[in-house]
Scaffold this active site. Structure first.
Site, mmCIF file in Angstrom:
data_model
loop_
_atom_site.group_PDB
_atom_site.id
_atom_site.type_symbol
_atom_site.label_atom_id
_atom_site.label_comp_id
_atom_site.label_asym_id
_atom_site.label_seq_id
_atom_site.Cartn_x
_atom_site.Cartn_y
_atom_site.Cartn_z
ATOM 1 N N HIS A 79 41.957 19.422 42.701
ATOM 2 C CA HIS A 79 42.241 19.391 41.330
ATOM 3 C C HIS A 79 41.704 20.253 41.033
ATOM 4 O O HIS A 79 41.153 21.016 40.208
ATOM 5 C CB HIS A 79 41.285 18.181 41.285
ATOM 6 C CG HIS A 79 40.938 16.922 42.633
ATOM 7 N ND1 HIS A 79 41.628 15.837 42.411
ATOM 8 C CD2 HIS A 79 40.149 17.251 43.616
ATOM 9 C CE1 HIS A 79 41.820 14.689 44.085
ATOM 10 N NE2 HIS A 79 40.649 15.907 44.099
ATOM 11 N N ASP A 108 45.476 47.435 46.003
ATOM 12 C CA ASP A 108 45.074 46.023 46.007
ATOM 13 C C ASP A 108 46.055 44.961 47.005
ATOM 14 O O ASP A 108 45.936 44.976 46.600
ATOM 15 C CB ASP A 108 45.748 45.816 44.620
ATOM 16 C CG ASP A 108 44.722 44.388 43.996
ATOM 17 O OD1 ASP A 108 44.213 43.974 44.258
ATOM 18 O OD2 ASP A 108 45.127 44.333 42.261
ATOM 19 N N HIS A 133 36.389 43.537 38.771
ATOM 20 C CA HIS A 133 38.239 42.820 38.828
ATOM 21 C C HIS A 133 38.342 41.998 38.311
ATOM 22 O O HIS A 133 37.238 41.149 37.713
ATOM 23 C CB HIS A 133 37.438 43.029 40.678
ATOM 24 C CG HIS A 133 38.979 42.402 41.156
ATOM 25 N ND1 HIS A 133 39.029 41.437 41.297
ATOM 26 C CD2 HIS A 133 40.256 43.573 41.996
ATOM 27 C CE1 HIS A 133 40.943 40.992 41.534
ATOM 28 N NE2 HIS A 133 40.658 42.654 42.103
HETATM 29 MN MN MN Z 1 42.304 42.892 43.648
#
Ligand code: MN
Length: 343
Positions: free
Chosen positions: A36, A303, A184
């Protein structure tokens, strides 16, 4: 070497500093919330991650892996170490007690990976901003008992930022533990994020919205005087500082009428912030950041698994910066800032 031959540094020692992991519990809880999603940008993003297509299935599998594919990719590309952290938005969308419990379990799991493979992994500790007192205790436990020397937060929590005095116990705990806080990205709070998506465009998430949100967080900390109050507080920003270094001249020109801080914003950034290259595999930008910040405040990152390992290693191996700077950026700064010990 001829003048036309490109410079390569194939023997760099590489410590990747913003590398994502997801516990199965995080994935399951995000799955439930994403059923949802409403207009929440992070839940809509997770609904996409958890949708059935090969790209996303690979992503979610790699997120949950520590010892298999991840180490294979590191070996394949000669990445010496990864600094592991719980992926965004971490524990920050859950109720307070769930978040407090999950942060501790996450830190135990990451600390175990570091114990098993001290030459391949270091880690950042999670905490639950929903309960600042518990977060302060967990930061102390994670740093001083588990040996995770840096903590991570995925920007805002329910639309609130760390300059809010209710979060000062977290900042105090980080300073006491000598632990930098890695801010982050996550998406902007829903009311603002709506302006970044539309029927014909979507500039939210890693495309651009993350940088807006996370740069905002960094600038709020600077402009609110947090670093006058906590001069030893250290912040790490990914994505080449989320664009903030590019704005130094303008920030320094306009800051005085808007804030009571004692010095120009760029001075706080140069003293209280480190940046990583995560996801910005662009040597023009690295050269710029090296010029304005110097070689001691920049760390390399991949990353993983959101971006590919090859792109990040090729980018740094073909940098034209002096070798002395590259050694700092790829491993010496990380060893110092994350206080890495391989024993
Ligand atoms: Mn990241």
């Amino acid at each position: 070497m001829s003048a036309t031959e490109p410079i390569r540094h194939d023997d760099l020692r590489l410590i990747a500093t913003e590398e994502a992991w997801a516990s199965p519990e995080l994935v399951n809880r995000m799955k439930k919330l994403a059923e949802h999603p409403g207009n929440d940008p992070d839940l809509n993003m997770w609904a996409r991650f958890l949708g059935h297509n090969p790209h996303n299935e690979t992503l979610v599998r790699r997120l949950q892996d520590i010892y298999g594919e991840r180490i294979q990719h590191m070996d394949e590309h000669r990445v010496e170490m990864e600094i592991l952290s719980l992926t965004a938005p971490g524990v920050q969308m859950f109720d307070r007690d769930t978040a407090v419990g999950m942060a501790a379990e996450t830190n135990d799991t990451i600390a175990e990976a570091v114990r098993k493979h001290p030459t391949r992994f270091a880690g950042m500790a999670s905490f639950a901003p929903q309960d600042p007192a518990a977060a302060a205790k967990e930061i102390d436990r994670a740093v001083n008992k588990l040996g995770l020397k840096t903590v991570i937060v995925n920007s805002h929590t329910n639309g609130e930022y760390l300059d809010n005095p209710k979060y000062w116990p977290i900042l105090e705990a980080a300073v006491a533990a000598k632990a930098p806080i890695y801010i982050h990205p996550r998406n902007l709070p829903a009311p603002a994020a709506q302006f970044l998506v539309g029927d014909t465009y979507n500039v939210n998430g890693a495309f651009w919205g993350f940088a807006v949100e996370t740069a905002l967080h960094g600038l709020r900390l600077i402009m609110s005087g947090v670093f006058d109050r906590y001069p030893d507080l250290k912040i790490i920003l990914g994505h080449m500082g989320e664009g903030i270094p590019y704005w130094f001249a303008r920030l320094d020109y306009f800051y005085a009428s808007r804030s009571k801080i004692q010095r120009p914003p760029s001075e706080y950034f140069r003293e209280n912030f480190y940046i990583t290259t995560s996801g910005v595999n662009d040597n023009n930008v690295l050269n710029f950041c090296h010029t304005v910040l110097g070689p001691d405040r920049i760390m390399w990152a991949i990353d993983y698994p959101y971006q590919d390992v090859l792109g990040a290693v090729e980018f740094i191996r073909t940098s034209t910066l002096p070798r002395e700077s590259l050694d700092k950026i790829t491993f010496q700064n990380a060893e110092r800032i994350f206080r890495i010990s391989r024993e």
